[in-house]
Motif scaffolding. Structure first.
Motif, PDB file in Angstrom:
ATOM      1  N   ALA A 240       0.838  -1.206   0.000  1.00 31.14           N
ATOM      2  CA  ALA A 240       0.000   0.000   0.000  1.00 31.14           C
ATOM      3  C   ALA A 240       0.868   1.250   0.000  1.00 31.14           C
ATOM      4  O   ALA A 240       0.535   2.249  -0.641  1.00 31.14           O
ATOM      5  CB  ALA A 240      -0.946  -0.014   1.199  1.00 31.14           C
ATOM      6  N   ASP A 241       2.008   1.172   0.707  1.00 27.23           N
ATOM      7  CA  ASP A 241       2.960   2.292   0.690  1.00 27.23           C
ATOM      8  C   ASP A 241       3.370   2.619  -0.745  1.00 27.23           C
ATOM      9  O   ASP A 241       3.399   3.770  -1.157  1.00 27.23           O
ATOM     10  CB  ASP A 241       4.242   1.924   1.458  1.00 27.23           C
ATOM     11  N   MET A 242       3.698   1.563  -1.465  1.00 28.56           N
ATOM     12  CA  MET A 242       4.193   1.802  -2.816  1.00 28.56           C
ATOM     13  C   MET A 242       3.087   2.327  -3.719  1.00 28.56           C
ATOM     14  O   MET A 242       3.316   3.223  -4.538  1.00 28.56           O
ATOM     15  CB  MET A 242       4.802   0.542  -3.410  1.00 28.56           C
ATOM     16  N   ILE A 243       1.889   1.794  -3.556  1.00 29.21           N
ATOM     17  CA  ILE A 243       0.762   2.285  -4.364  1.00 29.21           C
ATOM     18  C   ILE A 243       0.533   3.761  -4.067  1.00 29.21           C
ATOM     19  O   ILE A 243       0.410   4.582  -4.984  1.00 29.21           O
ATOM     20  CB  ILE A 243      -0.517   1.466  -4.065  1.00 29.21           C
ATOM     21  N   ALA A 244       0.512   4.087  -2.781  1.00 29.08           N
ATOM     22  CA  ALA A 244       0.250   5.471  -2.391  1.00 29.08           C
ATOM     23  C   ALA A 244       1.333   6.404  -2.924  1.00 29.08           C
ATOM     24  O   ALA A 244       1.066   7.541  -3.316  1.00 29.08           O
ATOM     25  CB  ALA A 244       0.167   5.582  -0.864  1.00 29.08           C
TER      26      ALA A 244
ATOM     27  N   LEU B 217      -6.491  -3.055  -2.510  1.00 30.54           N
ATOM     28  CA  LEU B 217      -7.279  -1.838  -2.723  1.00 30.54           C
ATOM     29  C   LEU B 217      -7.882  -1.340  -1.410  1.00 30.54           C
ATOM     30  O   LEU B 217      -7.848  -0.146  -1.119  1.00 30.54           O
ATOM     31  CB  LEU B 217      -8.385  -2.109  -3.745  1.00 30.54           C
ATOM     32  N   ASP B 218      -8.424  -2.272  -0.624  1.00 32.78           N
ATOM     33  CA  ASP B 218      -9.020  -1.867   0.648  1.00 32.78           C
ATOM     34  C   ASP B 218      -7.964  -1.281   1.581  1.00 32.78           C
ATOM     35  O   ASP B 218      -8.224  -0.330   2.317  1.00 32.78           O
ATOM     36  CB  ASP B 218      -9.718  -3.064   1.317  1.00 32.78           C
TER      37      ASP B 218
ATOM     38  N   ILE C 158      -3.951  -1.030 -11.246  1.00 31.60           N
ATOM     39  CA  ILE C 158      -3.717  -2.426 -10.860  1.00 31.60           C
ATOM     40  C   ILE C 158      -3.864  -3.326 -12.076  1.00 31.60           C
ATOM     41  O   ILE C 158      -4.878  -3.304 -12.767  1.00 31.60           O
ATOM     42  CB  ILE C 158      -4.681  -2.861  -9.737  1.00 31.60           C
ATOM     43  N   SER C 159      -2.807  -4.050 -12.345  1.00 35.38           N
ATOM     44  CA  SER C 159      -2.852  -4.961 -13.481  1.00 35.38           C
ATOM     45  C   SER C 159      -2.730  -6.393 -12.973  1.00 35.38           C
ATOM     46  O   SER C 159      -2.435  -6.618 -11.800  1.00 35.38           O
ATOM     47  CB  SER C 159      -1.723  -4.643 -14.460  1.00 35.38           C
TER      48      SER C 159
END
Lengths: 664, 322
Positions: free
Chosen positions: A138-142, A183-184, A204-205
């Protein structure tokens, strides 16, 4: 986009390989890292022994990453990195190298695999517990959603689920549940605003598998496309059709590639590639094809080129790309697709009801389902219910000129000096960096993460300061701890035993009686390779024929295995190795056993082991070497029992003693 | 008579421990004799080791708790032996022994010794080898753990092997309630609610257990079983569990019940062993459990195998004459 998964030995050699492939017409890079890099160990760590440069490139620090991309402009390249537990760190190193090249990080394009859930279920290169790992993701996504908009931070892999035995329904349900968990996790963060979520969803792939049942695989791709859109609309309220698009790449199935008659694999690969490209509305965005001889060892450039040619023929010679979706209006495809959707929804809901993918890792639910499916598949091959050409059917034939001249001629072997040279480079790097810069950067990483902050910025700082892969991971190990995933081996009584199984059971009983106690087998995986499916299936089968099986799991040093064998008082040891590091590790185990006074204990090895290496291992004292060619587990068990009996000096009452009765 | 193996055990040679455990599991007559002799020798010496049983429902976190306890004990410079019991397949007789997966802290440490054992024909219970295994480990290590699966008959059995029985409860799983319903609440000496990282749910389970125990009611032996919150995952509350185990052992020593407790276990085993060999009918033939008990009480100097052999002869004689 066309690319092949590659990397080996060292950053320099991998860089050369990349540049050659790019010159041949490849349009993107797919980086394979070695296991120490994937599991957060420097090349000189004891657990890294024998693994450095084996299944990919070792990257310990910024200079390694820099060498890997020498003369490859990062802003013009689409770079896919197969990295999970240490993905934040690899991205940090890549960003640091981009800046060195004068490229703005925001111009980077590519993908980090970063699907930690499937690591617990199949691939085994996890480090931290599931919750902490999901937080890192989640860190990386953010971080990337605004800073590196061209980056796909997560590539949810249903691929490895299928390799671990997943049925199409399990593949769909568990990969979707994984995506929801990520995602959550992002949606619940304070530093991510609600407006960003649609874009996160859009980034997201997926990474799918394609088996030889290519009609069903076509339906699977269509089903996932529909389900993903539905999830986006209903769960996250997304309306933009571009963001709702199910984007996926594919590597076609390795599980079904055979060691016997390996040339047939080229045909399998082509058919599997069809399954994920036929339906335009659900067509793969990127495709990686394995090499025909993957089951034999590391492919050479020529082998990879052959796979590249398959893709080129499909794309440029056939008329595949000239039509809209050819299944529009097909009642049959529609019906199968809907069935898959319905069953997958149900299975996914089960996982959600128990708390989502993280909970279903911790309680081993998903893993247990996969192990069950895999056992079923193996049983079907053993009984002949599932046909594998060249393996359990049509086994007679002409000798292949492709594999003539010994197996070593058809595979690439990694130079044994690669590990030593990598360690020398690492030591030289450590001695010239500023130790105080490294220490303060790592302290900063610790403090930020410990306080709940995003791990990416302090990781970038540590990358520039000269921290190593092992140091970065150790810093976080101190905060999160290390994790061992549940095995998923379900202790369940099977149905009627086959005649063959019954006869092996009887023999196990006999030998046990003569030995004075039940035959006890140690099963474990030395080294860092985490593909535990084979070892788990062997453990299940051994129990099924009546042995007591000590399952020791993954990531074991030879010394630990020797201690387990002694403490447990086993009669034989089964080692499973798929990473190509068998020579060093198995010899270390044999040496350790001799030193412990257990030199007589039979050692059996299973894995992807070239014929010449198998001969070497046998010469060193290994009793049996099994490869993917040996699909009949019951026969393997029969041989293990006889080996135990023989080692204990018991007569072979089964009467197979032709070799010894020829003495006259 | 001291044997070479016994001497090596007392010298804490791990290879000897492995060898002794192989011996006590060996069913061949000659080996059984040697095993009896070894056990007689070990029991006569009565190892000083702290013996701890750990039980609880599957998934409660027994192995991870033991793993954390081992780390704590190693930090206190104590050596540890562990017997982990897993069920056997009723169909094939085989077994999957997966405890080494979760008990990682001693993987490369000769101060920790783990032997996995299959329950064999004993449904969820303990095999005779488990009992002997505890004796062997107790002769060579400072602390011995016995891990068993399941809530039920095995508690009562394992209780007789150890000084302290730890019940590991899973927060919110309801197994503690089942446990109380089964009337087993009086058996354990220490309760641990693992996974205290689950917060409120763990605390609720804690109160349930305390409620079930009857707050602060000391048992007949004057010991109030503590209910402790711990998290093996976060290494929290582990030191308190170790302290409680030593406190309980201290309590047994103070009240002079240390030896009596293990004796009671030996008596129970004796009766079970005789029944297994000769059936209840055989035991009745020499006067039933009371007679066994009486023999046991008046022949305290005899070792377990000696008593077993004397009573076996008596039963065989009695059965032979009827």
């Amino acid at each position: 986009m066309i690319r092949t998964y590659s990397g080996h030995s060292s950053a320099e050699q991998s860089n050369e390989l990349y540049r050659t492939n790019l010159a041949k017409g490849q349009t993107g890079l797919s980086v394979a890292f070695d296991l120490p890099t994937q599991t957060g160990y420097d090349s000189d760590h004891p657990l890294a022994r024998g693994e450095v440069g084996k299944v990919g490139v070792p990257v310990c620090h910024i200079e390694d990453m820099s060498a890997l991309f020498r003369e490859i402009p990062l802003d013009k390249m689409n770079t896919s990195m197969t990295i999970n537990a240490t993905s934040n760190w690899m991205l940090a190193l890549l960003i640091a190298v981009a800046e060195r090249q004068g490229v703005s990080p925001s111009a980077l394009k590519g993908t980090t695999q970063n699907d930690i859930i499937k690591e617990y279920l199949s691939r085994g290169t996890y480090v931290f517990p599931p919750e902490a790992s999901v937080r890192m993701t989640a860190d990386m996504i953010a971080h990337t959603v605004d800073e590196i908009p061209g980056w796909n931070p997560v590539n949810v892999c249903s691929y490895h689920l299928q390799e671990a035995g997943a049925t199409p329904v399990q593949e769909i349900a568990y990969s979707m549940a994984t995506a929801l968990a990520l995602l959550d996790a992002v949606a619940s963060r304070d530093d991510v605003s609600d407006e960003v979520i649609p874009r996160v969803f859009g980034r997201i792939s997926f990474f799918l598998n394609a088996s030889i049942r290519f009609v069903e695989e076509t339906c699977k791709c269509r089903a996932m496309t529909k389900m993903w859109e539905e999830i986006g609309r209903e769960r996250y309220g997304i309306t933009d059709p571009k963001l709702l698009r199910f984007r996926y790449g594919v590597q076609v199935n390795s599980l079904g590639l055979t060691e016997a008659q390996p040339e047939n694999n080229a045909i399998r690969i082509a058919l599997e590639a069809l399954g994920v490209t036929l339906s335009k509305n659900a067509r793969a965005r990127a495709m990686q094809l394995p090499a025909w001889n993957e089951a034999l060892g590391l492919p050479r450039p020529w082998d990879q080129q052959w796979s590249l040619r398959i893709q080129q023929i499909l794309a440029y010679e056939t008329d595949l790309l000239e039509y809209p979706d050819i299944f529009e209006g097909s009642v049959v495809v529609e019906q199968r697709t809907n069935e898959l959707i319905e069953q997958s929804r149900e299975e996914m809901q089960k996982v959600l009801d128990m708390g989502g993918a993280v909970a279903a890792v911790e309680n081993a639910y998903m893993k247990q389902r996969l192990v069950e499916s895999q056992s079923q598949r193996l049983q079907n091959i053993e009984t002949g219910d599932q046909t594998l050409v060249g393996v359990n059917a049509f086994t007679e034939g002409e000798e292949s000129p492709l594999t003539a001249g010994g197996s070593l001629a058809s595979i690439l072997s990694v130079d044994e000096s690669a590990e030593r040279e990598q360690i020398e480079r690492l030591e030289a790097f450590r001695s010239q960096r500023s130790q105080s810069d490294v220490s303060s950067a790592l302290q900063n990483l610790h403090d930020v993460v410990n306080a709940g902050g995003n791990a990416v910025p302090p990781s970038i700082r540590a990358a520039k300061a000269g921290a190593t892969t092992g140091e970065w991971t150790d810093t976080l190990r101190k905060i999160f701890g290390e994790y061992r995933a549940p095995t998923g081996i379900v202790v369940r009584e099977g149905g009627e035993a086959s005649e063959m199984t019954s006869s092996v059971r009887k023999r196990v009983d006999e030998v046990s009686q003569t030995l004075g106690r039940r035959v006890k087998l140690l099963v474990g995986k030395p080294g860092l390779d985490g593909h535990s499916n084979g070892a788990e299936q062997i453990a299940v089968k051994a129990r099924d024929v009546g042995m007591e099986v000590v399952y020791d799991g993954i990531r074991l040093t030879p010394a630990e295995l020797v201690k387990s064998a002694r403490d447990e008082g086993v009669h034989a040891i089964g080692l499973s190795i798929l990473s190509g590091s068998h020579s060093v590790l198995v010899i270390d185990v044999l040496d350790g056993l001799r030193e412990a006074g257990l030199g007589d204990l039979p050692v059996i090895v299973g894995g992807i082991i070239p014929e010449d290496d198998a001969l070497k291992l046998k010469a060193a004292g290994v009793r049996h070497v099994y490869t993917p060619r040996d699909f009949d587990f019951t026969r393997i068990m029969g041989e293990i029992v006889e080996t135990v009996a023989e080692a204990a000096g018991l007569d072979n009452e089964a009467g197979g003693g032709a070799a010894t009765s020829n003495a006259d | 008579m001291p044997t070479e193996l016994g001497a090596r055990l007392r010298a804490r040679d791990p290879a000897a421990v492995a060898q002794a455990l192989n011996l006590i599991e060996d069913a061949r007559p000659a080996k059984r004799e040697a095993a009896s002799a070894l056990l007689a020798e070990l029991e006569a010496r009565g190892g000083e080791a702290l013996r701890v049983g750990v039980t609880g429902a599957p998934g409660a976190g027994k192995s991870t708790l033991i793993d954390a306890l081992v780390r704590e004990l190693r930090a206190r410079k104590k050596t540890v032996g562990i017997v982990a019991v897993d069920p056997s397949s009723q169909k094939s007789g085989g077994a999957l022994l997966g405890d080494r997966l979760r008990l990682r802290s001693g993987a490369a440490d000769d101060g920790v010794f783990l032997r996995s054992m299959a329950a064999r024909d004993r449904l969820g219970g303990l095999s005779a080898a488990t009992r002997a295994g505890v004796e062997v480990l107790a002769s060579a290590f400072d602390v011995v753990f016995v891990e068993t699966v399941g809530v039920g008959q095995s508690e009562a059995e394992v209780m007789h092997l150890v000084h302290s029985l730890v019940f590991v409860a899973q927060p919110g799983a309801g197994d503690s309630i089942q446990f109380m319903k089964a009337g087993l609440i009086e058996v354990p000496d220490v309760f641990v609610v693992n996974k205290s990282d689950l917060g409120a749910m763990a605390e609720r389970t804690c109160s349930e257990l305390q409620g079930g125990l009857g707050l602060n009611d000391a048992g007949a032996d004057g010991w109030t079983p503590p209910v402790l919150l711990a998290s093996a995952r976060d290494a929290k509350g582990i030191d308190a569990v170790v302290d409680a185990l030593y406190a309980h052992r201290h309590h047994l020593a103070e009240t002079g019940t240390l030896r009596a407790r293990l004796d009671r276990g030996r008596l129970a085993w004796l009766v079970t062993a005789l029944r297994e060999r000769y059936g209840s009918y055989g035991v009745e033939a020499i006067g039933g459990v009371e007679a066994v008990e009486a023999h046991f009480a008046t022949n305290r100097a005899q070792t377990f195998p000696e008593i077993l052999s004397v009573l076996s002869n008596e039963i065989e004689a009695a059965l032979g004459t009827t």
